[in-house]
Design an enzyme around this catalytic site. Structure first.
Site, PDB file in Angstrom:
ATOM      1  N   HIS A   8     -14.408  50.511   7.348  1.00  0.00           N
ATOM      2  CA  HIS A   8     -15.369  49.527   6.856  1.00  0.00           C
ATOM      3  C   HIS A   8     -15.426  48.294   7.757  1.00  0.00           C
ATOM      4  O   HIS A   8     -16.448  47.618   7.791  1.00  0.00           O
ATOM      5  CB  HIS A   8     -15.021  49.135   5.416  1.00  0.00           C
ATOM      6  CG  HIS A   8     -15.461  50.145   4.407  1.00  0.00           C
ATOM      7  ND1 HIS A   8     -16.195  49.820   3.280  1.00  0.00           N
ATOM      8  CD2 HIS A   8     -15.290  51.491   4.350  1.00  0.00           C
ATOM      9  CE1 HIS A   8     -16.448  50.913   2.582  1.00  0.00           C
ATOM     10  NE2 HIS A   8     -15.897  51.941   3.203  1.00  0.00           N
TER      11      HIS A   8
ATOM     12  N   ASP B 220      -4.881  66.740   5.654  1.00  0.00           N
ATOM     13  CA  ASP B 220      -4.928  68.117   6.139  1.00  0.00           C
ATOM     14  C   ASP B 220      -6.397  68.531   6.264  1.00  0.00           C
ATOM     15  O   ASP B 220      -7.299  67.705   6.155  1.00  0.00           O
ATOM     16  CB  ASP B 220      -4.151  69.052   5.208  1.00  0.00           C
ATOM     17  CG  ASP B 220      -4.601  68.939   3.750  1.00  0.00           C
ATOM     18  OD1 ASP B 220      -5.789  68.626   3.516  1.00  0.00           O
ATOM     19  OD2 ASP B 220      -3.781  69.175   2.838  1.00  0.00           O
TER      20      ASP B 220
ATOM     21  N   ASN C 251     -17.993  47.097  -0.418  1.00  0.00           N
ATOM     22  CA  ASN C 251     -16.577  46.808  -0.200  1.00  0.00           C
ATOM     23  C   ASN C 251     -15.828  46.386  -1.459  1.00  0.00           C
ATOM     24  O   ASN C 251     -14.626  46.107  -1.392  1.00  0.00           O
ATOM     25  CB  ASN C 251     -16.426  45.709   0.855  1.00  0.00           C
ATOM     26  CG  ASN C 251     -16.781  46.194   2.245  1.00  0.00           C
ATOM     27  OD1 ASN C 251     -16.529  47.340   2.595  1.00  0.00           O
ATOM     28  ND2 ASN C 251     -17.396  45.319   3.042  1.00  0.00           N
TER      29      ASN C 251
ATOM     30  N   HIS D 198     -11.752  61.929   4.146  1.00  0.00           N
ATOM     31  CA  HIS D 198     -11.788  62.121   2.698  1.00  0.00           C
ATOM     32  C   HIS D 198     -10.918  63.290   2.256  1.00  0.00           C
ATOM     33  O   HIS D 198     -10.991  63.717   1.104  1.00  0.00           O
ATOM     34  CB  HIS D 198     -13.233  62.324   2.226  1.00  0.00           C
ATOM     35  CG  HIS D 198     -14.067  61.086   2.302  1.00  0.00           C
ATOM     36  ND1 HIS D 198     -15.440  61.090   2.276  1.00  0.00           N
ATOM     37  CD2 HIS D 198     -13.701  59.776   2.440  1.00  0.00           C
ATOM     38  CE1 HIS D 198     -15.895  59.849   2.372  1.00  0.00           C
ATOM     39  NE2 HIS D 198     -14.855  59.035   2.475  1.00  0.00           N
TER      40      HIS D 198
ATOM     41  N   ARG E 184      -9.366  53.400   5.138  1.00  0.00           N
ATOM     42  CA  ARG E 184     -10.717  52.997   4.727  1.00  0.00           C
ATOM     43  C   ARG E 184     -11.049  51.589   5.205  1.00  0.00           C
ATOM     44  O   ARG E 184     -12.183  51.316   5.604  1.00  0.00           O
ATOM     45  CB  ARG E 184     -10.835  53.084   3.197  1.00  0.00           C
ATOM     46  CG  ARG E 184     -12.247  52.884   2.689  1.00  0.00           C
ATOM     47  CD  ARG E 184     -12.315  53.010   1.185  1.00  0.00           C
ATOM     48  NE  ARG E 184     -13.685  52.875   0.713  1.00  0.00           N
ATOM     49  CZ  ARG E 184     -14.031  52.283  -0.425  1.00  0.00           C
ATOM     50  NH1 ARG E 184     -13.085  51.775  -1.217  1.00  0.00           N
ATOM     51  NH2 ARG E 184     -15.290  52.198  -0.790  1.00  0.00           N
TER      52      ARG E 184
END
Length: 319
Positions: free
Chosen positions: A62, A245, A87, A184, A58
């Site tokens: 960002h 996955d 953030n 995600h 992440r």
């Protein structure tokens, strides 16, 4: 088993007088063990924080989406990007510091913090069971933060149209959008990132997002009760949130995408993203291949190279 992607990973960067190159072999002579050092630190970090891999991935996202992949996110200060609302929930900075410390011992003043983020993201994905790709290297670090640009970070509340426009402005197409959203497949999100889907969808009091599976919605209401703690965490993938996955795409097809911005990839009528979600749900190998390619493209957003920027000695501050 992680899949290795044999991708052409040398990216040409145009310049007025010369072409500068990001290359997977950039540190072959100056810091040949850079990848092994990054991997070793991350493996140790995972023993203390099982969620560190998605946290590190992440950070790279960002960073790149605000003025390019230049490690501006890592800078401390009252006007830092870290202090901007998008953030405030990011984590993993101390592990990046640990990687920098290890690399400074092995290869002083050589490896940039921007490259550390890019390499750490790749290693985190592969250690989590996802694909490997050859990371183009040679970025340099910014001399300032760009807090004003954080408003352009994709929001979990954004419509597909808005997110697609943002991605397109950065040279990322619909396949890149769906593949990168697949990040995600591991990690967690705070209740306030999706609670409007449970109680106040489209600002209608008591309305539940109709694209959300009813049984799943009730389970989420138990985890995130109305008026509850907004920062409570819920797994992005209720079944395999520690593994990288393609289960994320199966969730979208079953209307069990946690974030509105994720579910819209499949539930928006007529969107070209629907077919891509179906393809990745049917083939993990196709998802992995597309994810690696998209990460290379994202990692090439406006890097500083040559004599631009600097190689920070401490990722938290300029030299």
């Amino acid at each position: 088993m992680a899949t290795t992607l044999f991708l052409l990973a040398a990216i040409m960067l145009g310049g007025s007088n010369a072409q500068l190159r990001l290359s997977p072999t950039f540190y072959a002579k100056t810091c040949p063990n850079v990848s092994n050092i990054v991997r070793s630190v991350l493996q140790q970090a995972e023993k203390h924080d099982i969620w560190i891999f998605p946290k590190i991935l992440r950070l790279h996202f960002h960073d790149c989406f605000v003025n390019g992949c230049d490690a501006s996110l890592l800078l401390n200060g009252t006007e830092s990007e870290q202090m901007a609302p998008p953030n405030l929930s990011t984590e993993g900075y101390a592990v990046i510091d640990d990687i920098k410390t290890a690399l400074e011992k092995a290869c002083p003043r050589v490896v940039s913090c921007a490259d550390i983020l890019a390499l750490s993201a790749q290693v985190s994905v592969s250690l989590g069971g996802g694909p490997k790709w050859k990371v183009p290297l040679g970025r340099r670090d910014s001399l300032s933060a760009h807090r004003e640009g954080t408003g352009g970070l994709p929001s979990p509340h954004d419509s597909l149209a808005n997110i697609a426009t943002r991605f397109k402005s950065l040279g990322l197409d619909s396949t890149d959008l769906v593949a990168l959203s697949g990040a995600h497949t591991f990690g967690r999100a705070q209740c306030d990132a999706f609670s409007d889907r449970l109680y106040n969808f489209n600002n209608v009091s008591g309305k539940i997002d109709p694209t959300l599976n009813a049984t799943y919605a009730k389970a989420l209401q138990q985890r995130c009760p109305r008026g509850g703690v907004a920062t409570n965490l819920v797994d992005l993938d209720e079944q395999t949130s520690l593994n990288f996955d393609n289960n994320y795409f199966l969730n979208l097809k079953n209307r069990r995408g946690l974030l509105q911005s994720d579910q819209e990839l499949f539930s928006t009528n007529g969107a070209e993203t629907v077919a891509i979600v179906n393809r990745f749900a049917s083939s993990q190998s196709q998802f992995f291949a597309s994810f690696g390619k998209a990460m290379i493209k994202m990692g090439n957003i406006s890097p500083l190279t040559g004599s631009n920027g600097e190689i920070r000695l401490d990722c938290r501050k300029i030299n």
